[in-house]
Scaffold this motif. Structure first.
Motif, PDB file in Angstrom:
ATOM      1  N   LYS A 163       0.833  -1.187   0.000  1.00  0.00           N
ATOM      2  CA  LYS A 163       0.000   0.000   0.000  1.00  0.00           C
ATOM      3  C   LYS A 163       0.876   1.248   0.000  1.00  0.00           C
ATOM      4  O   LYS A 163       0.636   2.187   0.733  1.00  0.00           O
ATOM      5  N   ILE A 202      -6.094   4.398  -5.938  1.00  0.00           N
ATOM      6  CA  ILE A 202      -7.453   3.989  -6.309  1.00  0.00           C
ATOM      7  C   ILE A 202      -7.419   3.166  -7.591  1.00  0.00           C
ATOM      8  O   ILE A 202      -8.100   2.144  -7.703  1.00  0.00           O
ATOM      9  N   SER A 257      -0.897   4.600  -1.000  1.00  0.00           N
ATOM     10  CA  SER A 257      -1.784   5.084   0.058  1.00  0.00           C
ATOM     11  C   SER A 257      -0.993   5.747   1.176  1.00  0.00           C
ATOM     12  O   SER A 257      -1.388   6.799   1.685  1.00  0.00           O
ATOM     13  N   ARG A 290      -6.239  -0.219  -7.007  1.00  0.00           N
ATOM     14  CA  ARG A 290      -7.171  -0.916  -6.115  1.00  0.00           C
ATOM     15  C   ARG A 290      -6.470  -1.477  -4.882  1.00  0.00           C
ATOM     16  O   ARG A 290      -6.621  -2.653  -4.533  1.00  0.00           O
ATOM     17  N   LYS A 311      -5.774  -2.144  -1.042  1.00  0.00           N
ATOM     18  CA  LYS A 311      -6.675  -2.423   0.066  1.00  0.00           C
ATOM     19  C   LYS A 311      -6.429  -1.425   1.185  1.00  0.00           C
ATOM     20  O   LYS A 311      -5.344  -0.871   1.321  1.00  0.00           O
ATOM     21  N   GLY A 312      -7.437  -1.225   1.998  1.00  0.00           N
ATOM     22  CA  GLY A 312      -7.303  -0.355   3.150  1.00  0.00           C
ATOM     23  C   GLY A 312      -8.088   0.944   2.995  1.00  0.00           C
ATOM     24  O   GLY A 312      -8.599   1.274   1.926  1.00  0.00           O
ATOM     25  N   ASN A 313      -8.178   1.647   4.110  1.00  0.00           N
ATOM     26  CA  ASN A 313      -8.948   2.888   4.143  1.00  0.00           C
ATOM     27  C   ASN A 313      -8.086   4.135   4.137  1.00  0.00           C
ATOM     28  O   ASN A 313      -8.608   5.236   4.208  1.00  0.00           O
ATOM     29  N   LEU A 314      -6.779   3.988   4.061  1.00  0.00           N
ATOM     30  CA  LEU A 314      -5.894   5.140   4.123  1.00  0.00           C
ATOM     31  C   LEU A 314      -6.083   6.053   2.921  1.00  0.00           C
ATOM     32  O   LEU A 314      -6.012   7.274   3.053  1.00  0.00           O
ATOM     33  N   LYS A 315      -6.363   5.516   1.764  1.00  0.00           N
ATOM     34  CA  LYS A 315      -6.591   6.340   0.578  1.00  0.00           C
ATOM     35  C   LYS A 315      -7.871   7.151   0.728  1.00  0.00           C
ATOM     36  O   LYS A 315      -7.949   8.287   0.269  1.00  0.00           O
ATOM     37  N   VAL A 316      -8.869   6.592   1.396  1.00  0.00           N
ATOM     38  CA  VAL A 316     -10.119   7.316   1.624  1.00  0.00           C
ATOM     39  C   VAL A 316      -9.898   8.440   2.625  1.00  0.00           C
ATOM     40  O   VAL A 316     -10.420   9.545   2.449  1.00  0.00           O
ATOM     41  N   ILE A 317      -9.105   8.191   3.648  1.00  0.00           N
ATOM     42  CA  ILE A 317      -8.796   9.222   4.635  1.00  0.00           C
ATOM     43  C   ILE A 317      -8.038  10.375   3.982  1.00  0.00           C
ATOM     44  O   ILE A 317      -8.322  11.545   4.239  1.00  0.00           O
ATOM     45  N   SER A 318      -7.097  10.056   3.088  1.00  0.00           N
ATOM     46  CA  SER A 318      -6.354  11.098   2.379  1.00  0.00           C
ATOM     47  C   SER A 318      -7.279  11.919   1.491  1.00  0.00           C
ATOM     48  O   SER A 318      -7.146  13.138   1.400  1.00  0.00           O
TER      49      SER A 318
END
Length: 93
Positions: free
Chosen positions: A2, A51, A5, A54, A56-63
């Motif tokens: 990741k 993105i 991310s 693809r 995995k994880g939520n770190l990209k969404v937090i950024s």
């Protein structure tokens, strides 16, 4: 891995810190704001790369959330900073 991310999060936090430092100090320093803006743009490139890969994880969404929140704050409460940056870039070139 990741890595995209993680790098996107690092650049988003760095850009947020630079904008916060500029807000806390007295006066206005264009260089700090430009470096913060560049960090945000690099962070956004890494977010889109993560993105598209693809990861995995939520770190990209937090950024991504940090990006939109900071730029919402800047355009809503400090809208003249955007105009000041564009004017400074126009005059320096």
């Amino acid at each position: 891995m990741k890595s995209f991310s993680h790098w996107s999060f690092v650049f988003m936090v760095l850009g947020s810190l630079l904008f916060g430092i500029n807000w806390m100090i007295e006066g206005y320093f264009e260089v700090i704001v430009i470096i913060g803006l560049v960090c945000f743009m690099i962070g956004m490139i890494f977010v889109f790369c993560s993105i598209l890969k693809r990861e995995k994880g939520n770190l990209k969404v937090i950024s991504l959330i940090i990006f939109f929140l900071v730029f919402f704050y800047i355009t809503w409460f400090k809208s003249f900073q955007v105009l000041r940056i564009v004017t400074w870039l126009k005059n320096s070139m």
